[in-house]
Motif scaffolding. Sequence first.
Motif, mmCIF file in Angstrom:
data_model
loop_
_atom_site.group_PDB
_atom_site.id
_atom_site.type_symbol
_atom_site.label_atom_id
_atom_site.label_comp_id
_atom_site.label_asym_id
_atom_site.label_seq_id
_atom_site.Cartn_x
_atom_site.Cartn_y
_atom_site.Cartn_z
ATOM 1 N N ASN A 1 0.830 -1.209 0.000
ATOM 2 C CA ASN A 1 0.000 0.000 0.000
ATOM 3 C C ASN A 1 0.862 1.256 0.000
ATOM 4 O O ASN A 1 0.576 2.227 -0.730
ATOM 5 N N GLU A 2 1.910 1.251 0.813
ATOM 6 C CA GLU A 2 2.763 2.436 0.894
ATOM 7 C C GLU A 2 3.475 2.688 -0.433
ATOM 8 O O GLU A 2 3.543 3.835 -0.902
ATOM 9 N N LEU A 3 3.995 1.638 -1.041
ATOM 10 C CA LEU A 3 4.668 1.809 -2.324
ATOM 11 C C LEU A 3 3.704 2.263 -3.413
ATOM 12 O O LEU A 3 4.012 3.145 -4.219
ATOM 13 N N LEU A 4 2.520 1.677 -3.434
ATOM 14 C CA LEU A 4 1.528 2.021 -4.448
ATOM 15 C C LEU A 4 1.078 3.468 -4.319
ATOM 16 O O LEU A 4 1.121 4.247 -5.284
ATOM 17 N N LEU A 5 0.650 3.844 -3.127
ATOM 18 C CA LEU A 5 0.146 5.200 -2.932
ATOM 19 C C LEU A 5 1.253 6.234 -3.049
ATOM 20 O O LEU A 5 1.022 7.348 -3.547
ATOM 21 N N GLY A 6 2.469 5.875 -2.625
ATOM 22 C CA GLY A 6 3.587 6.800 -2.768
ATOM 23 C C GLY A 6 3.882 7.101 -4.227
ATOM 24 O O GLY A 6 4.128 8.258 -4.605
ATOM 25 N N ALA A 7 3.837 6.065 -5.060
ATOM 26 C CA ALA A 7 4.085 6.264 -6.492
ATOM 27 C C ALA A 7 2.999 7.132 -7.122
ATOM 28 O O ALA A 7 3.277 7.994 -7.966
ATOM 29 N N GLU B 1 1.142 9.389 -5.557
ATOM 30 C CA GLU B 1 1.314 10.771 -5.058
ATOM 31 C C GLU B 1 2.420 11.482 -5.838
ATOM 32 O O GLU B 1 2.296 12.667 -6.182
ATOM 33 N N GLU B 2 3.505 10.774 -6.109
ATOM 34 C CA GLU B 2 4.596 11.376 -6.900
ATOM 35 C C GLU B 2 4.110 11.718 -8.303
ATOM 36 O O GLU B 2 4.460 12.772 -8.847
ATOM 37 N N ALA B 3 3.326 10.816 -8.880
ATOM 38 C CA ALA B 3 2.825 11.079 -10.227
ATOM 39 C C ALA B 3 1.924 12.304 -10.262
ATOM 40 O O ALA B 3 2.012 13.147 -11.168
ATOM 41 N N VAL B 4 1.047 12.411 -9.285
ATOM 42 C CA VAL B 4 0.143 13.559 -9.208
ATOM 43 C C VAL B 4 0.931 14.857 -8.981
ATOM 44 O O VAL B 4 0.664 15.891 -9.587
ATOM 45 N N ALA B 5 1.938 14.791 -8.093
ATOM 46 C CA ALA B 5 2.722 15.995 -7.790
ATOM 47 C C ALA B 5 3.487 16.477 -9.019
ATOM 48 O O ALA B 5 3.746 17.675 -9.170
ATOM 49 N N GLY B 6 3.827 15.557 -9.917
ATOM 50 C CA GLY B 6 4.588 15.939 -11.101
ATOM 51 C C GLY B 6 3.752 16.398 -12.267
ATOM 52 O O GLY B 6 4.291 16.818 -13.301
ATOM 53 N N ARG B 7 2.428 16.321 -12.139
ATOM 54 C CA ARG B 7 1.557 16.721 -13.241
ATOM 55 C C ARG B 7 1.264 18.230 -13.192
ATOM 56 O O ARG B 7 1.136 18.798 -12.119
ATOM 57 N N PRO B 8 1.122 18.837 -14.350
ATOM 58 C CA PRO B 8 0.741 20.261 -14.355
ATOM 59 C C PRO B 8 -0.677 20.438 -13.841
ATOM 60 O O PRO B 8 -1.533 19.557 -14.020
ATOM 61 N N VAL B 9 -0.924 21.547 -13.193
ATOM 62 C CA VAL B 9 -2.249 21.825 -12.648
ATOM 63 C C VAL B 9 -3.156 22.343 -13.770
ATOM 64 O O VAL B 9 -2.734 23.179 -14.578
ATOM 65 N N GLY B 10 -4.434 21.851 -13.828
ATOM 66 C CA GLY B 10 -5.402 22.342 -14.795
ATOM 67 C C GLY B 10 -5.417 21.523 -16.065
ATOM 68 O O GLY B 10 -4.698 20.567 -16.231
#
Length: 320
Positions: free
Chosen positions: A303-309, A311-320
């Motif tokens: 779970n930690e590895l899955l959700l961490g990955a 979260e990283e993907a979302v943080a790296g995406r442009p907003v909007g």
Amino acid sequence: MNAHREDTDPYDAVVIGGGAAGLSAALVLGRSRRRTLVVDSGRPRNAPAAHMQGVLSRDGMSPAAYLAAGRAEVAAYGVGLRDGEVTGAEPDGNGGFVLALADGGTLRARRLVVTTGLVDELPAIEGLAGRWGRDVLHCPYCHGWEVRDQAFGVIAHAESPAHQTLMVANWSKDVVLFTHTAREPTGHEEALLDAAGVRIERGEVTGLAVTDDRLTGVRLADGRTVDRSVVFAAATRLAPRDAVLRQLGAELRTTPFGAFVAVDETGRTSVPGVWAAGNVTGPQEQVVNAVSRGYRAGVAINNELLLGALEEAVAGRPVG
């Protein structure tokens, strides 16, 4: 054990210790498609026992056969199995770990599960260690049924001379407590022992009498031998194999049995990325408990590895 391909990429998880807890964690991680390696030194706590009891559907199975079946199951999901010993661990500076092996090799892991168990340090009584797990026992829930109604002897624990004796008295009406070098039972303890039908033999135990590879009695310092066919003895010290956890700075907790690593309900330690399960976390983790704890650790890590990955993907995406 099966060889596993070595390369510079870190494993998603390295499980240190291939007993019931470690293989259970590895099974969950393998089924979760995590690149996982089990490193095992081949020294399970229950190795001297011929049979394993109290595990539903596996009652009476030998510990060796149980572990062999577990290894085959995890290997079917691509989990690597390596003979060896992890002698050191340190953070890799990137959220993972570098592990040193006794053979000079190194491994990298994103997460660790430590399931290295413990060592029972036995009373220094002649002949006792050699019969450990056969007719010198420690746990009535593990072995009581198999030796029921035989003549029991109990070597008193230094600090709690009555407790183990009272527990085993449920499996036999012929129980003798040998006070050995323990403190005297209190008045209340002695009353409980009397109510359980236990006889007390005072004096130091010097050894065991064995005939034709069978325990026949307990020898005392005064020269007497008391006929017994089974002896229960508690370890003088329970020593967790926790060197890796201590090296990483894991928080410990004080228990009546000594200091053990502190874990939450999933086995997570105070060190980010490190879990522990089985007897390295406490002496009362029987096989069935260890399997459960290993399972929880495997789920938590995935779970930690899955959700961490994610979260990283979302943080790296442009907003909007």
